[in-house]
Design an enzyme around this catalytic site. Structure first.
Site, mmCIF file in Angstrom:
data_model
loop_
_atom_site.group_PDB
_atom_site.id
_atom_site.type_symbol
_atom_site.label_atom_id
_atom_site.label_comp_id
_atom_site.label_asym_id
_atom_site.label_seq_id
_atom_site.Cartn_x
_atom_site.Cartn_y
_atom_site.Cartn_z
ATOM 1 C CE LYS A 22 -27.402 29.545 -31.634
ATOM 2 N NZ LYS A 22 -27.039 30.107 -30.338
ATOM 3 C CG PHE A 56 -27.695 34.147 -25.118
ATOM 4 C CD1 PHE A 56 -28.811 34.299 -24.306
ATOM 5 C CD2 PHE A 56 -27.541 32.969 -25.826
ATOM 6 C CE1 PHE A 56 -29.765 33.291 -24.210
ATOM 7 C CE2 PHE A 56 -28.505 31.966 -25.740
ATOM 8 C CZ PHE A 56 -29.619 32.129 -24.936
ATOM 9 C CG ASP A 76 -20.794 30.819 -25.612
ATOM 10 O OD1 ASP A 76 -20.835 30.187 -26.683
ATOM 11 O OD2 ASP A 76 -21.795 31.067 -24.922
HETATM 12 C C1 LIG Z 1 -27.302 29.872 -28.908
HETATM 13 C C2 LIG Z 1 -26.246 30.181 -27.926
HETATM 14 C C3 LIG Z 1 -26.129 29.480 -26.709
HETATM 15 C C4 LIG Z 1 -27.153 28.467 -26.258
HETATM 16 O O1 LIG Z 1 -27.229 27.371 -27.095
HETATM 17 P P1 LIG Z 1 -28.483 26.369 -26.979
HETATM 18 O O2 LIG Z 1 -28.123 25.266 -27.925
HETATM 19 O O3 LIG Z 1 -29.695 27.143 -27.380
HETATM 20 O O4 LIG Z 1 -28.543 25.927 -25.569
HETATM 21 C C5 LIG Z 1 -25.058 29.764 -25.892
HETATM 22 N N1 LIG Z 1 -24.153 30.690 -26.232
HETATM 23 C C6 LIG Z 1 -24.236 31.385 -27.370
HETATM 24 C C7 LIG Z 1 -23.173 32.387 -27.700
HETATM 25 C C8 LIG Z 1 -25.283 31.172 -28.250
HETATM 26 O O5 LIG Z 1 -25.387 31.890 -29.377
#
Ligand SMILES: *Cc1c(COP(=O)(O)O)cnc(C)c1O
Length: 399
Positions: free
Chosen positions: A256, A142, A227
């Site tokens: 986050k 994700f 990420d």
């Molecule tokens: C939550 C998340 C995102 C996206 O972040 P947003 O602030 O919702 O755009 C991207 N990568 C990972 C691993 C995430 O958990």
């Protein structure tokens, strides 16, 4: 007022005037403190969602409140046409504590990944020519909901309905080096992955996997992008999750917990990549405002100086032991996974009724996958709160 003359509830109004993009719980939260939140009726909930791994220092953290108050009186926003002190200080603090030399600020995880994708392509294009643009990403990953980041996300349900997707992404199974090797060709500029898959159901790779990916990237002159939007900022018991695996990426994204609830994302990279992002190459109006970066800097300082990362490691260990003991008593649990305070419990049955059962008993948890519960509480969580969560979970699983 609605047609029947009664005062319309917040939930009724929201359902009428907002897009139904979220399958929300029927809960209107009005206040929070530490690991607890309260609804409109004053009912208290133990919060093991933490704003989805965001509120690391908990709700109503005095660290956040103080920084917000101070900076809001000084300067909230001026745009990135000018230098500001909080933005610069946050960048310096991140660089000091990470593998990276350079930082770009934005407003979310998706935007941080957008910046990473753009930087990787631009760098590879300048260095190797225009045919080198493919980014290998992982199945079950994700990376966000913008067009580029959903194109990079290895989940069909997130991509559904948005064709044509952005070109130049290729997917391989996570934690499988051979599949990655097979997917390589001269068009590949980067490998992008979450060191631990969060939305994918809390999947921790084999200890050697990330190191092998790093070696492969070095051999083939590909960039490695981590990420760490969900797992960074102390959640795993180290400031960044990749520190557990003795590997560093070329690019890392954060969001986050970086702002403890204020919207901020960051893309960090090594010096070698810096020339590819020169003046005019990328920009954002809001990214790294003085207000948000002042808060983020206070949050990062508190994580580093007040012992919360060690605390997260300790509480993660305690939580894990409790869940493993529960798994031995409780046939409904198939597996317990995680690192520090990102914990997943795979069930033999659907997760939704368990989430609902916990909610009714005053505990908030969520389920990123159909049969996986995820726990990402504030890092300030205490043993008593973990005990209560496990007690409620046991009652619900046995009920
Ligand atoms: C939550 C998340 C995102 C996206 O972040 P947003 O602030 O919702 O755009 C991207 N990568 C990972 C691993 C995430 O958990």
């Amino acid at each position: 007022m609605n047609d029947t003359g009664k005062q319309e509830t917040t939930q009724g109004l929201a359902d009428r005037v907002m897009f139904h993009t979220y399958g929300r719980f029927p809960l209107t939260l009005v206040r929070g403190e530490g690991c607890r939140v309260w609804d409109e009726e004053g009912k208290e909930y133990l919060d093991f969602v933490g704003g989805i791994a965001v509120c690391a220092l908990g709700h109503s953290s005095p660290v956040v409140t103080r920084a917000l108050e101070d900076q809001s009186r000084r300067l909230v926003h001026v745009s990135n046409l000018y230098y500001t002190q909080p933005q610069t200080e946050l960048a310096a603090l991140l660089v000091e504590n990470a593998f990276a030399d350079r930082v770009f600020f934005c407003n979310s995880g998706a935007e941080a990944n957008e910046a990473a994708i753009k930087l990787a392509r631009r760098y590879a294009g300048e260095r190797f020519g225009p045919d080198r643009y493919t980014i290998i990403s992982m199945e079950n990953s994700f990376h966000g909901r913008t067009m580029a980041t959903l194109s990079a996300t290895g989940q069909a349900k997130i991509q559904a309905g948005y064709d044509p997707l952005l070109e130049g992404f290729r997917f391989v199974p996570f934690n499988n080096l051979l599949a990655l090797e097979k997917a390589l060709d001269p068009s590949v500029c980067a490998v992008m992955l979450e060191p631990i898959q969060g939305e994918g159901g809390v999947i921790v790779p084999d200890p050697q996997y990330l190191k092998r990916v790093r070696d492969l990237c070095d051999q083939k002159e590909m960039l490695l992008i981590f990420d760490e939007v969900q797992v960074g900022m102390g959640r795993t018991g180290k400031l960044f999750a990749h520190e557990h695996f003795q590997v560093t990426p070329d690019i890392m994204t954060l969001a986050k917990a970086l702002g403890n609830g204020l919207p901020i994302g960051a893309m960090l990279a090594t010096e070698a990549l810096s020339p590819a992002f020169g003046p005019g190459s990328h920009a954002t109006t809001f990214g790294g405002t003085p207000l948000v970066t002042a808060v983020s800097k206070a949050v990062l300082k508190s994580l580093l100086e007040d012992g919360w990362i060690k605390h997260a490691a300790k509480m993660g260990h305690y939580f894990r032991e409790g869940l493993e003991a529960l798994a031995r008593r409780c046939a409904g649990i198939k597996a317990v996974r995680g690192l520090g305070l990102i914990v997943g419990v795979e069930l033999n049955t659907p997760a939704a009724p368990v989430v609902q059962g916990c909610l009714e008993k005053g505990v908030l948890i969520n389920a990123p996958k159909e049969n996986v519960l995820r726990f990402v509480p504030p890092l300030v969580v205490e043993k008593g709160e973990i005990d209560r969560l496990i007690g409620v979970l046991e009652t619900v699983l046995e009920g």
